[in-house]
Design a protein around this motif. Structure first.
Motif, mmCIF file in Angstrom:
data_model
loop_
_atom_site.group_PDB
_atom_site.id
_atom_site.type_symbol
_atom_site.label_atom_id
_atom_site.label_comp_id
_atom_site.label_asym_id
_atom_site.label_seq_id
_atom_site.Cartn_x
_atom_site.Cartn_y
_atom_site.Cartn_z
ATOM 1 N N ASP A 103 0.611 -1.291 0.131
ATOM 2 C CA ASP A 103 -0.067 -0.148 -0.027
ATOM 3 C C ASP A 103 0.937 1.423 0.104
ATOM 4 N N LEU A 104 2.208 1.108 0.126
ATOM 5 C CA LEU A 104 3.229 2.247 0.152
ATOM 6 C C LEU A 104 2.667 3.519 1.181
ATOM 7 N N GLN A 105 2.319 2.880 2.366
ATOM 8 C CA GLN A 105 1.838 3.827 3.268
ATOM 9 C C GLN A 105 3.348 4.140 4.002
ATOM 10 N N ASP A 106 4.034 3.323 3.884
ATOM 11 C CA ASP A 106 5.555 3.717 4.366
ATOM 12 C C ASP A 106 6.120 4.658 3.555
ATOM 13 N N ASP A 107 6.939 5.473 3.844
ATOM 14 C CA ASP A 107 7.460 6.463 2.964
ATOM 15 C C ASP A 107 8.706 5.970 2.303
ATOM 16 N N ILE A 108 8.683 5.914 1.153
ATOM 17 C CA ILE A 108 9.669 5.269 0.330
ATOM 18 C C ILE A 108 11.113 6.463 0.235
ATOM 19 N N GLY A 109 10.964 7.490 0.581
ATOM 20 C CA GLY A 109 11.926 8.447 0.883
ATOM 21 C C GLY A 109 12.827 8.029 1.824
ATOM 22 N N ALA A 110 12.453 7.219 3.023
ATOM 23 C CA ALA A 110 13.321 6.722 3.892
ATOM 24 C C ALA A 110 14.329 5.839 3.442
ATOM 25 N N ILE A 111 14.071 5.314 2.243
ATOM 26 C CA ILE A 111 15.000 4.244 1.713
ATOM 27 C C ILE A 111 16.279 4.830 1.567
ATOM 28 N N ASP A 112 16.625 5.914 1.228
ATOM 29 C CA ASP A 112 17.922 6.653 1.044
ATOM 30 C C ASP A 112 18.721 6.704 2.366
ATOM 31 N N GLU A 113 17.912 7.156 3.261
ATOM 32 C CA GLU A 113 18.614 6.966 4.676
ATOM 33 C C GLU A 113 18.884 5.564 4.942
ATOM 34 N N MET A 114 18.095 4.852 4.678
ATOM 35 C CA MET A 114 18.494 3.269 5.254
ATOM 36 C C MET A 114 19.733 2.900 4.515
ATOM 37 N N LEU A 115 19.765 3.121 3.185
ATOM 38 C CA LEU A 115 20.992 2.737 2.553
ATOM 39 C C LEU A 115 22.290 3.382 3.116
ATOM 40 N N GLU A 116 22.119 4.736 3.526
ATOM 41 C CA GLU A 116 23.332 5.412 4.020
ATOM 42 C C GLU A 116 23.721 4.657 5.266
ATOM 43 N N LYS A 117 22.715 4.334 6.141
ATOM 44 C CA LYS A 117 23.030 3.699 7.442
ATOM 45 C C LYS A 117 23.753 2.404 7.274
ATOM 46 N N PHE A 118 23.019 1.672 5.925
ATOM 47 C CA PHE A 118 23.782 0.402 5.736
ATOM 48 C C PHE A 118 25.189 0.564 5.357
ATOM 49 N N GLU A 119 25.547 1.442 4.646
ATOM 50 C CA GLU A 119 26.774 1.873 3.832
ATOM 51 C C GLU A 119 28.001 2.036 5.154
ATOM 52 N N HIS A 120 27.309 2.348 6.244
ATOM 53 C CA HIS A 120 28.042 2.932 7.584
ATOM 54 C C HIS A 120 28.073 1.872 8.205
ATOM 55 N N GLY A 121 27.769 0.693 8.166
ATOM 56 C CA GLY A 121 27.816 -0.443 8.805
ATOM 57 C C GLY A 121 26.773 -1.192 9.616
ATOM 58 N N PHE A 194 23.786 -7.460 15.971
ATOM 59 C CA PHE A 194 24.349 -6.746 15.135
ATOM 60 C C PHE A 194 24.171 -5.400 15.125
ATOM 61 N N LYS A 195 24.859 -4.543 14.451
ATOM 62 C CA LYS A 195 24.686 -3.167 14.673
ATOM 63 C C LYS A 195 23.478 -2.793 13.816
ATOM 64 N N SER A 196 22.441 -1.812 14.449
ATOM 65 C CA SER A 196 21.455 -1.391 13.796
ATOM 66 C C SER A 196 21.080 0.053 14.022
ATOM 67 N N GLY A 197 20.241 0.346 13.135
ATOM 68 C CA GLY A 197 19.831 1.657 13.151
ATOM 69 C C GLY A 197 18.480 2.038 12.863
ATOM 70 N N ILE A 198 18.043 3.442 13.006
ATOM 71 C CA ILE A 198 16.562 3.614 13.110
ATOM 72 C C ILE A 198 16.345 4.930 12.060
ATOM 73 N N VAL A 199 15.516 4.796 11.213
ATOM 74 C CA VAL A 199 14.931 6.018 10.420
ATOM 75 C C VAL A 199 13.597 6.362 10.715
ATOM 76 N N LYS A 200 13.285 7.525 11.030
ATOM 77 C CA LYS A 200 12.045 7.906 11.253
ATOM 78 C C LYS A 200 11.296 8.684 9.989
ATOM 79 N N TYR A 201 9.969 8.314 9.708
ATOM 80 C CA TYR A 201 9.287 8.658 8.804
ATOM 81 C C TYR A 201 7.813 8.984 9.129
ATOM 82 N N GLU A 202 7.046 9.623 8.343
ATOM 83 C CA GLU A 202 5.617 9.973 8.438
ATOM 84 C C GLU A 202 4.894 8.969 7.665
ATOM 85 N N ARG A 203 3.886 8.154 8.268
ATOM 86 C CA ARG A 203 2.977 7.282 7.563
ATOM 87 C C ARG A 203 1.779 7.944 6.848
ATOM 88 N N ALA A 204 1.681 7.417 5.480
ATOM 89 C CA ALA A 204 0.661 8.289 4.534
ATOM 90 C C ALA A 204 -0.757 7.359 4.658
#
Length: 335
Positions: A103-121, A194-204
C-alpha cells in the motif's frame, strides 16, 4: 554500490499495484542514477496466494521491465510468512533487502537514509513512525498500548516499527537459523543482534484498495507476537493463582476465628463470587496453557512455512529492451 532488492508482500492488491510499481520504479531509477545501487537490483513482489489479478499484473511488469520480479506462493500463508519467503529466497542475490508493504503507506523516501546507514555498517535499519496523526484515536491508543504490553511481557520489539526495514545478507542468514513456524518478525529481527539503526518517517494514508489487517487480524497478530516471543503470560497466571491461593488461606483463618467468636453468618453471595472467580481463572489458565501446547504441536509437525509455486527473477524474453519506466499504455496492456 549496493545490490538492493525491495521485497513487497501482496495479497489481493490489484487496485493499488499499478501505483505501487510505478512509484517504486521511480525510486529505483533515482537510486541507480545516483550510483547508490547496481543494475542487478530488483523490485520483487511476493504474491501471497491472491485470488484477484495480482499475479497477472506482476508477470506483466516483468515483461515490460526486467527490474521487476515476482514470487508466487502456492496458497495464502499470511503476511509474515510471505515476507519471510521473500527474505530467505532472495538473500543470496542481494547485499541488502528492504521490505515494504504494497500500500506504500510507508515513506519510500526513507530508503535513501536506510542505505546510508547500511553503508556505514548497520546490518539492520528499522523504519519507525515519528507520529500517528493519520490514525484514529482508537487505532493510535491500541497500537501504542500493544507495544508497551509486549515490552512488559518480555517481548523486545522496536516501538512504532512494523515491517518496513532494511536487512543485510548477513542478518538474513542469521534470521534463517530461526526455525519456528509461529513467526513474528518484528520480535525475531531484534534478536539477531548486530549493529542496527533507526530511520523515522511519517506514514501516509492508503491510496487505494482495502487494508488487509482489519481489527480481527490485528488482534490475532498481537496475540501471535506475545505467545511467540514470551512465556510470561503463563507466569502471570501462575503468580495470580498463587496470590488467590494465599488469599484463600487468609480467608480460611478469618472464617475459623469468626467461628470460634460465634459471629459466623451464612450466605451464598461470597461463596458464589469465589466460585465464579476461581472458575474463570482456571479456564483462563487452561486456555493460555493450551495455546502454548498447540504451538508446540504445530512446531513438532515441522511443516514448511511456505511453498513457492512460481518465481520470476530474470529478465523476461519479451521485455522491451532498454525500457525503464511504466506509462499508462503499459498499465492498460497489463490490465
Amino acid at each position: 554500490m549496493t545490490t538492493l532488492y525491495i521485497v513487497v508482500p501482496c495479497y489481493n492488491e490489484e487496485a493499488v499495484l499499478s501505483k505501487t510499481a510505478a512509484t517504486l520504479l521511480k525510486k529505483y531509477e533515482q537510486l541507480a542514477k545516483r550510483g547508490k545501487i547496481t543494475n542487478k537490483s530488483k523490485i520483487v513482489f511476493i504474491d501471497d496466494g491472491s485470488t484477484d489479478s495480482t499475479w497477472r499484473k506482476i508477470k506483466g511488469y516483468n515483461r515490460i521491465n526486467g527490474a521487476f520480479g515476482g514470487i508466487k506462493l502456492s496458497r495464502n500463508r499470511g503476511h509474515q510468512n510471505a515476507l519471510l519467503c521473500g527474505l530467505l529466497t532472495l538473500k543470496d542475490y542481494a547485499d541488502a533487502i528492504i521490505s515494504i508493504d504494497a500500500d506504500l503507506q510507508d515513506d519510500i523516501g526513507a530508503i535513501d537514509e536506510m542505505l546510508e546507514k547500511f553503508e556505514h555498517g548497520c546490518d539492520v535499519v528499522y523504519g519507525v513512525r515519528s507520529k500517528r496523526d493519520t490514525d484514529t484515536f482508537f487505532k493510535r491508543f491500541t497500537a501504542e498500548s500493544y507495544y508497551k504490553i509486549l515490552d512488559k511481557m518480555g517481548a523486545k520489539v522496536i516501538f512504532n516499527h512494523a515491517d518496513f526495514r532494511l536487512m543485510s545478507r548477513r542478518a538474513i542468514e542469521c534470521l534463517s537459523l530461526f526455525k519456528e513456524r509461529n513467526i513474528f518478525l518484528r520480535g525475531l529481527v531484534p534478536m539477531i543482534g548486530f549493529k542496527s539503526g533507526i530511520v523515522k518517517y511519517e506514514r501516509a494514508e492508503r491510496e487505494a484498495g482495502e487494508s488487509k489487517y482489519p481489527l480481527s487480524k490485528m488482534l490475532s497478530l498481537a496475540w501471535e507476537g506475545i505467545t511467540s516471543l514470551s512465556i510470561r503470560p503463563i507466569r502471570v497466571v501462575t503468580v495470580t493463582g498463587a496470590l488467590i491461593f494465599a488469599l484463600s488461606i487468609v480467608m480460611l483463618i478469618y472464617s475459623v476465628v469468626r467461628f470460634f467468636m460465634g459471629a459466623t453468618v451464612s450466605g451464598w453471595a461470597s461463596l458464589a463470587v469465589s466460585i465464579w472467580a476461581i472458575g474463570g481463572l482456571q479456564l483462563l489458565a487452561i486456555g493460555i496453557v493450551g495455546e502454548y501446547v498447540g504451538k508446540i504441536y504445530l512446531e513438532s509437525k515441522n511443516r514448511p512455512r511456505f511453498i513457492v509455486e512460481d518465481i520470476i527473477l530474470e529478465l523476461n524474453s519479451k521485455s522491451k529492451y532498454g525500457k525503464r519506466d511504466l506509462d499508462e499504455e503499459d498499465h492498460e496492456d497489463i490490465d
